[in-house]
Write an enzyme that holds these catalytic residues in place. Structure first.
Site, PDB file in Angstrom:
ATOM      1  N   ASN A 232       0.906  -1.219  -0.009  1.00 51.73           N
ATOM      2  CA  ASN A 232      -0.193   0.074   0.067  1.00 51.73           C
ATOM      3  C   ASN A 232       0.875   1.320   0.116  1.00 51.73           C
ATOM      4  OD1 ASN A 232      -1.797   2.289   0.674  1.00 51.73           O
ATOM      5  ND2 ASN A 232      -2.993   0.768   1.948  1.00 51.73           N
TER       6      ASN A 232
ATOM      7  N   LYS B 119       0.061   4.147   2.419  1.00 49.07           N
ATOM      8  CA  LYS B 119       0.425   4.030   4.156  1.00 49.07           C
ATOM      9  C   LYS B 119       1.892   4.586   3.885  1.00 49.07           C
ATOM     10  CE  LYS B 119      -1.439  -0.243   5.812  1.00 49.07           C
ATOM     11  NZ  LYS B 119      -1.168  -1.351   6.063  1.00 49.07           N
TER      12      LYS B 119
ATOM     13  N   ASP C  89       0.207  -2.879  10.422  1.00 47.47           N
ATOM     14  CA  ASP C  89      -0.924  -3.170  10.322  1.00 47.47           C
ATOM     15  C   ASP C  89      -2.003  -2.606  10.833  1.00 47.47           C
ATOM     16  OD1 ASP C  89      -0.975  -5.968   8.782  1.00 47.47           O
ATOM     17  OD2 ASP C  89      -2.889  -5.715   9.882  1.00 47.47           O
TER      18      ASP C  89
ATOM     19  N   GLY D 173      -8.815   4.598   1.532  1.00 51.00           N
ATOM     20  CA  GLY D 173      -9.183   3.711   2.399  1.00 51.00           C
ATOM     21  C   GLY D 173     -10.347   4.303   3.082  1.00 51.00           C
ATOM     22  N   TYR D 174     -10.392   4.238   4.411  1.00 52.02           N
ATOM     23  CA  TYR D 174     -11.470   4.691   5.108  1.00 52.02           C
ATOM     24  C   TYR D 174     -11.435   5.865   5.499  1.00 52.02           C
ATOM     25  CZ  TYR D 174     -12.343  -0.549   5.640  1.00 52.02           C
ATOM     26  OH  TYR D 174     -12.742  -1.800   5.658  1.00 52.02           O
ATOM     27  N   ASP D 175     -10.415   6.985   5.247  1.00 49.19           N
ATOM     28  CA  ASP D 175     -10.444   8.266   5.436  1.00 49.19           C
ATOM     29  C   ASP D 175     -11.679   9.016   5.066  1.00 49.19           C
ATOM     30  OD1 ASP D 175      -7.879   8.224   6.197  1.00 49.19           O
ATOM     31  OD2 ASP D 175      -6.760   9.312   4.489  1.00 49.19           O
TER      32      ASP D 175
ATOM     33  N   HIS E  99      -3.785   7.444  13.975  1.00 46.15           N
ATOM     34  CA  HIS E  99      -3.389   6.257  14.455  1.00 46.15           C
ATOM     35  C   HIS E  99      -1.967   6.060  14.240  1.00 46.15           C
ATOM     36  CE1 HIS E  99      -5.144   5.574  10.614  1.00 46.15           C
ATOM     37  NE2 HIS E  99      -4.869   4.089  10.665  1.00 46.15           N
ATOM     38  N   ARG E 100      -1.649   6.164  12.823  1.00 42.74           N
ATOM     39  CA  ARG E 100      -0.290   5.912  12.420  1.00 42.74           C
ATOM     40  C   ARG E 100       0.806   6.540  12.929  1.00 42.74           C
ATOM     41  NH1 ARG E 100      -2.103   5.947   7.847  1.00 42.74           N
ATOM     42  NH2 ARG E 100      -2.225   3.663   7.641  1.00 42.74           N
TER      43      ARG E 100
HETATM   44  P1  IMP Z   1      -4.063  -3.152   6.395  1.00 45.18           P
HETATM   45  O1  IMP Z   1      -4.758  -4.548   6.596  1.00 45.18           O
HETATM   46  O2  IMP Z   1      -3.136  -2.849   7.551  1.00 45.18           O
HETATM   47  O3  IMP Z   1      -3.621  -3.038   5.123  1.00 45.18           O
HETATM   48  O4  IMP Z   1      -5.127  -2.270   6.665  1.00 45.18           O
HETATM   49  C1  IMP Z   1      -6.542  -2.460   6.600  1.00 45.18           C
HETATM   50  C2  IMP Z   1      -7.538  -1.541   5.862  1.00 45.18           C
HETATM   51  O5  IMP Z   1      -7.735  -0.250   6.490  1.00 45.18           O
HETATM   52  C3  IMP Z   1      -6.903  -1.189   4.435  1.00 45.18           C
HETATM   53  O6  IMP Z   1      -7.921  -1.214   3.582  1.00 45.18           O
HETATM   54  C4  IMP Z   1      -6.440   0.172   4.358  1.00 45.18           C
HETATM   55  O7  IMP Z   1      -6.603   0.901   3.246  1.00 45.18           O
HETATM   56  C5  IMP Z   1      -7.121   0.622   5.488  1.00 45.18           C
HETATM   57  N1  IMP Z   1      -6.491   1.887   6.150  1.00 45.18           N
HETATM   58  C6  IMP Z   1      -5.438   1.959   6.872  1.00 45.18           C
HETATM   59  N2  IMP Z   1      -4.790   2.877   7.356  1.00 45.18           N
HETATM   60  C7  IMP Z   1      -5.784   3.819   7.047  1.00 45.18           C
HETATM   61  C8  IMP Z   1      -5.871   5.081   7.194  1.00 45.18           C
HETATM   62  O8  IMP Z   1      -5.260   5.796   7.590  1.00 45.18           O
HETATM   63  N3  IMP Z   1      -6.770   5.850   6.359  1.00 45.18           N
HETATM   64  C9  IMP Z   1      -7.785   5.178   5.726  1.00 45.18           C
HETATM   65  N4  IMP Z   1      -7.824   3.958   5.484  1.00 45.18           N
HETATM   66  C10 IMP Z   1      -6.804   3.077   6.116  1.00 45.18           C
END
Ligand code: IMP
Length: 175
Positions: free
Chosen positions: A8, A11, A63, A137-139, A161-162
């Site tokens: 991704n 990220k 993750d 993503g979920y932004d 969170h990151r």
């Molecule tokens: P993953 O399994 O760690 O790749 O992430 C789980 C899901 O959460 C994936 O669909 C990512 O796109 C989404 N995601 C993770 N971090 C963010 C974020 O900061 N904003 C929006 N979506 C996120």
């Protein structure tokens, strides 16, 4: 130099932006690692082991999971699969009549140089009634607590969170 292993790029962009502020160099290594089933920490531990075997140098994997109270924690560790399948529209549909919109975004950063360490960041928030803003993503549907708009509409690095997980990492890495 530390490598960031992920499939991704979004990220990585954020991780780089955050670590740049602390003068920590990070390079993207685009790889898809096997995601086992389990708790988010277990998934990250498994991934970092595999990543270190490949990179054999300093490496980070991340993750994330979005937990929605009204849905008993769903999508949680299935966040990636759920995003790819029903997406934000599907989540909003599931949440259509929900009174409790509380949710939290969790990041687990795993670092290894042979020795592995995990760092966690949690941001409490809410699921928006409608999508707001354009981002990944979920932004567009996650509103952090204390804000009225989604991650897609704010400078999320300040509070994400990151960022929280990476700040813990930086504190440890620099000490
Ligand atoms: P993953 O399994 O760690 O790749 O992430 C789980 C899901 O959460 C994936 O669909 C990512 O796109 C989404 N995601 C993770 N971090 C963010 C974020 O900061 N904003 C929006 N979506 C996120």
């Amino acid at each position: 130099m530390i490598y960031f292993v992920s499939s991704n790029k979004n990220k990585f962009r954020e991780v780089k932006r955050i670590l740049d502020r602390y003068n920590i160099d990070i390079e993207f290594k685009e790889l898809s690692l096997i995601e086992i089933q389990g708790e988010i920490e277990e998934i990250a531990k498994h991934k970092i082991k595999d990543a270190y075997k490949i990179i054999k140098d300093e490496v980070i994997v991340e993750d994330d999971a979005l937990f929605i109270d009204e849905l008993n924690g769903f999508p949680g560790v299935y966040s990636s699969y759920v995003y790819k399948t029903i997406g934000n529209d599907g989540i909003l549909k599931l949440m259509k009549d929900a009174k409790n919109r509380d949710a939290r975004f969790v990041s687990v950063i795993a670092y290894s140089n042979g020795y592995t360490k995990l760092f966690k960041g949690i941001v409490e928030g809410f699921i928006a009634e409608n999508k707001q803003g354009v981002s990944w993503g979920y932004d567009p549907i996650f509103i952090p607590k204390g804000y009225t708009t989604t991650y897609a509409m704010i400078e999320k690095d300040k509070i994400s969170h990151r960022s929280m997980a990476l700040k813990e990492f930086v504190r440890w890495y620099k000490s």
